[in-house]
Design a protein around this motif. Structure first.
Motif, mmCIF file in Angstrom:
data_model
loop_
_atom_site.group_PDB
_atom_site.id
_atom_site.type_symbol
_atom_site.label_atom_id
_atom_site.label_comp_id
_atom_site.label_asym_id
_atom_site.label_seq_id
_atom_site.Cartn_x
_atom_site.Cartn_y
_atom_site.Cartn_z
ATOM 1 N N ASP A 188 -1.718 -6.821 -10.512
ATOM 2 C CA ASP A 188 -3.053 -7.179 -10.013
ATOM 3 C C ASP A 188 -3.517 -6.225 -8.915
ATOM 4 N N LEU A 189 -3.187 -4.951 -9.060
ATOM 5 C CA LEU A 189 -3.617 -3.952 -8.078
ATOM 6 C C LEU A 189 -4.680 -3.013 -8.637
ATOM 7 N N ILE A 190 -5.200 -3.339 -9.804
ATOM 8 C CA ILE A 190 -6.388 -2.660 -10.320
ATOM 9 C C ILE A 190 -7.418 -3.743 -10.599
ATOM 10 N N PHE A 232 -6.406 -3.667 0.368
ATOM 11 C CA PHE A 232 -6.134 -2.320 0.884
ATOM 12 C C PHE A 232 -5.222 -1.563 -0.072
ATOM 13 N N ALA A 233 -4.203 -2.243 -0.619
ATOM 14 C CA ALA A 233 -3.321 -1.597 -1.590
ATOM 15 C C ALA A 233 -4.099 -1.181 -2.833
ATOM 16 N N ALA A 246 -6.494 3.297 -5.932
ATOM 17 C CA ALA A 246 -7.703 3.885 -6.522
ATOM 18 C C ALA A 246 -7.988 5.265 -5.935
ATOM 19 N N GLN A 247 -7.770 5.420 -4.635
ATOM 20 C CA GLN A 247 -7.935 6.739 -4.020
ATOM 21 C C GLN A 247 -6.924 7.721 -4.596
ATOM 22 N N SER A 284 0.827 -1.206 0.000
ATOM 23 C CA SER A 284 0.000 0.000 0.000
ATOM 24 C C SER A 284 0.862 1.256 0.000
ATOM 25 N N MET A 285 1.979 1.216 0.702
ATOM 26 C CA MET A 285 2.899 2.360 0.709
ATOM 27 C C MET A 285 3.465 2.594 -0.689
ATOM 28 N N TRP A 286 3.881 1.510 -1.341
ATOM 29 C CA TRP A 286 4.499 1.678 -2.659
ATOM 30 C C TRP A 286 3.462 2.009 -3.718
#
Length: 300
Positions: free
Chosen positions: A283-285, A222-223, A228-229, A157-159
């Motif tokens: 795979d973060l979208i 959460f990442a 997305a935010q 999430s940080m990256w």
């Protein structure tokens, strides 16, 4: 993790290479930029086609001086967002170093990046001062959230947040530094930032991929939410009503036309194309947060 995504090198190997690159190619804006050089009276501050109102009905009615002033205000807004974000990033990197092994190259490079981000924020502040502007502040929600993020974001999430804050502006700044019709001092600032940010992006990308190899499902979601935010923030931060008001325009009407402007929509997608591709491969979208990405207008 998506099978198309290659396995990154060992984090110590990457950090050592980045550290050596920083030693070879770093800048000191205090001495590498001619802050005493006068501004060019008839040059834009961002590429004309990247001004949010470019091509709109309102743009057609604006005088040359109004267009130049709006480009200046939009440049100030962009670097103001950059200062806000880099201040958050520096806190996250310091917390990473605080919990890390001070002998490791990974921690050494975290300290190096903090030093470079300090110079970048100082450089952006001097640029705002040089053009006779005032910084833009985040609204209360993001201002308060920005104080909490360094304590909340960890690992992927940080990256993910880091890449959303760095890569979109990096692409647009590359366009800026190549445009010979712009203010020379703006091009000089962007050239320094782009050169050093390339290392920061690699550091973040590779550590994100390492973390994704062992991430828990909840942390992955959460990442996704954080990324997305970030997309939603970028989509709105570039059309801040105050920048239109300072340029002497009706802020509501100007923002309405900017958001509907196909040139601005394409510029956002162009800036986000690279990070969207990377986050998609990681795979973060996906999942419920994909709707936020669609609303942001950053997906192709």
């Amino acid at each position: 993790m998506n099978r198309r995504t290659p396995t990154p090198p060992d984090r110590e190997v990457t950090a050592q290479r980045l550290q050596q690159s920083s030693a070879r190619l770093s800048y000191d804006p205090e001495v590498d930029i001619d802050w005493d050089a006068p501004l060019e009276p008839d040059k834009f501050f961002v590429p004309e086609q990247l001004v949010t109102l470019y091509g709109t009905e309102l743009w057609q009615r604006m005088s040359r001086q109004q267009r130049l002033e709006l480009s200046k205000q939009e440049m100030i807004n962009t670097v103001s967002v950059g200062i806000w974000f880099e201040t958050i990033l520096m806190q996250m990197l310091m917390r990473l170093a605080y919990h890390g092994d001070p002998r490791s190259r990974h921690v050494h490079y975290a300290y190096t990046e903090v030093a470079e981000e300090c110079r970048h924020s100082t450089m952006f502040g001097r640029l705002i001062e040089k053009v006779g502007g005032r910084p833009y502040r985040q609204d209360l929600r993001w201002y308060v959230l920005g104080q909490a993020l360094p304590f909340v974001l960890r690992g992927p999430s940080m990256w993910a947040a880091t890449l959303m804050g760095e890569e979109v502006f990096d692409v647009l700044q590359r366009d800026t530094m190549r445009d010979e019709n712009l203010q020379p001092i703006v091009r000089a600032v962007m050239r320094i930032h782009v050169t050093e940010e390339a290392r920061h992006v690699r550091y973040a990308r590779e550590d994100l991929l390492r973390g994704m190899g062992r991430v828990r499902r909840l942390d992955k979601e959460f990442a996704r939410y954080v990324a997305a935010q970030g997309a939603m923030l970028l989509a709105t931060a570039l059309t801040r009503p105050a920048q239109y008001a300072r340029a002497g325009l009706d802020p509501k009407e100007a923002r309405r036309q900017a958001l509907a402007n196909p040139h601005h929509q394409e510029a956002k997608r162009h800036g986000a194309e690279r990070v969207v591709r990377f986050l998609s491969d990681a795979d973060l979208i996906g999942g419920p947060t994909r709707r936020m990405w669609l609303r942001s207008g950053l997906l192709g």
